[in-house]
Design an enzyme around this catalytic site. Structure first.
Site, PDB file in Angstrom:
ATOM      1  N   CYS A   1      -4.334 -45.023 -38.892  1.00  0.00           N
ATOM      2  CA  CYS A   1      -4.213 -46.469 -38.235  1.00  0.00           C
ATOM      3  C   CYS A   1      -5.728 -46.235 -37.720  1.00  0.00           C
ATOM      4  O   CYS A   1      -5.849 -44.694 -36.051  1.00  0.00           O
ATOM      5  CB  CYS A   1      -3.364 -46.032 -37.264  1.00  0.00           C
TER       6      CYS A   1
ATOM      7  N   GLY B   1      -2.672 -51.276 -51.546  1.00  0.00           N
ATOM      8  CA  GLY B   1      -3.208 -51.857 -53.009  1.00  0.00           C
ATOM      9  C   GLY B   1      -2.367 -52.239 -54.268  1.00  0.00           C
ATOM     10  O   GLY B   1      -2.144 -52.928 -55.068  1.00  0.00           O
TER      11      GLY B   1
ATOM     12  N   MET C   1       5.279 -48.694 -41.579  1.00  0.00           N
ATOM     13  CA  MET C   1       4.139 -50.107 -41.108  1.00  0.00           C
ATOM     14  C   MET C   1       5.271 -50.408 -39.568  1.00  0.00           C
ATOM     15  O   MET C   1       6.385 -50.631 -39.847  1.00  0.00           O
ATOM     16  CB  MET C   1       4.933 -51.399 -41.881  1.00  0.00           C
TER      17      MET C   1
END
Ligand code: FMN
Length: 328
Positions: free
Chosen positions: A92, A205, A10
């Site tokens: 990305c 998620g 990240m």
């Protein structure tokens, strides 16, 4: 290499200080760097961009690029610097990344990706892995994804991290691209079922132990991003429930160790806030979370925060430990 659980790469989050902090909480997860563009890795200040502490290992370097020569050079640099894996970013969707021809837009170029991976594999002896989405724009199709993966397999890639949502290359911000396209775990499961010989890591998620266990029934590993960054102590639950580790550090133990690192780093010019900013979520869901965040923001988040203030942080920690023990 164990990739049962890994922390997602990240940008602006998983820098070397964050990874050091996360490693204090878990010895068993695999860690990934933020994405580094090939040109920065080759021409930039390597000490600043690629350096890490040995404690962070096992550690993968994630790279963004689409130039075979550059990618193979970075793969070699990663190996020489002791990284355990090199991962190519094919997921990305940001405009800047697309302009430079890397990230998710490369899903449109299976042949080019395959050539890049082939060159990377030929230039190093560490695993070359790929992180991609399950589709892009109007393409969310099992056959397309499976063919894309098979092309990379032909080039020698064996490990694939699949973010279980497609990327929308035009019209959504990177942040929206992490939430708006619907998660499709079934697509990832189908890829695993079809390709038993490949290591398939599922991402997107995942925030609960039950979910991790469910995915591990089908996939080889799970990769988790935001839920760990926002709640780093989740890693201790993972150590307990997934890796059966019994003696895990308390939050107090972790802060004590981090302060030693902080003291060492401050001496070589690292700013206090560059390390402590990653710890905001340490008391996520606990009594005392507000006190912790307040202490950090009042004392340790400014560019010129003083290390001496860090010493008082233990009183906030000890107080939080006490109130949380009383309320168990
Ligand atoms: C702040 C932020 C920065 C990210 N930077 C990268 C990156 O550098 N490389 C990459 O492959 N994915 C990046 N991602 C995507 C994550 O690796 C991951 O695929 C995504 O967040 C979905 O996982 P999660 O739902 O567990 O967070 C980023 C996500 C966030 C939230």
């Amino acid at each position: 290499m164990k990739r049962t659980v890994s922390v997602a790469p990240m940008m602006d989050c998983t820098d070397r200080h964050d990874r050091f902090f996360l490693r204090l909480l878990s010895k068993n997860v695999m860690l990934y760097s933020e994405m580094v563009a090939t040109k920065s890795a080759i021409h930039g200040d390597r000490k600043k961009i690629l350096a890490y502490s040995p404690e962070e290992k096992p550690l993968a370097l994630q790279v963004g690029g689409s130039d075979k020569k550059e990618l193979s050079e970075v793969a070699k640099i990663a190996e020489d610097m002791g990284y355990d894996e090199i991962n190519i970013n094919l997921g990305c969707p940001s405009k800047k990344v697309q302009k430079n021809m890397f990230g998710a837009c490369l899903m449109r170029e299976p042949n080019l990706v395959s050539e890049c991976i082939y060159e990377m594999i030929n230039s190093c002896n560490i695993p070359v892995t790929a992180k991609t989405r399950i589709g892009f724009d109007d393409t969310e199709d099992f056959d397309y994804l499976n063919t894309f993966i098979l092309k990379m397999k032909e080039a020698g890639c064996r490990t694939f991290i699949l973010h279980a949502r497609k990327a929308i290359l035009k019209g959504l911000t990177p942040k929206q691209n992490l939430n708006i396209p619907k998660l499709n775990y079934e697509m990832v499961y189908k890829i695993k079922e079809e390709n038993q010989d490949l290591e398939i890591i599922i991402n997107g998620g995942i925030s609960k132990i039950d979910e991790i266990k469910k995915h591990l029934n089908v996939c080889n590993g799970v990769m988790i991003g935001r839920s760990i960054y926002q709640n780093p102590y989740f890693l201790v639950d993972i150590e307990k429930e997934i890796f059966n580790v019994k003696n895990n550090p308390s939050r107090e133990d972790v802060v004590k160790e981090l302060l030693k690192y902080l003291e060492k780093e401050v001496k070589v010019g690292t700013k206090v806030n560059h390390i402590m900013r990653h710890t905001v979520g340490l008391y996520h869901g606990q009594i005392g979370s507000k006190n912790w965040k307040r202490y950090l923001s009042e004392n340790m988040m400014a560019r010129d925060s003083d290390f001496q203030k860090a010493k008082h942080i233990m009183s906030v920690v000890q107080n939080n430990e006490k109130v949380n023990q009383v309320n168990v």
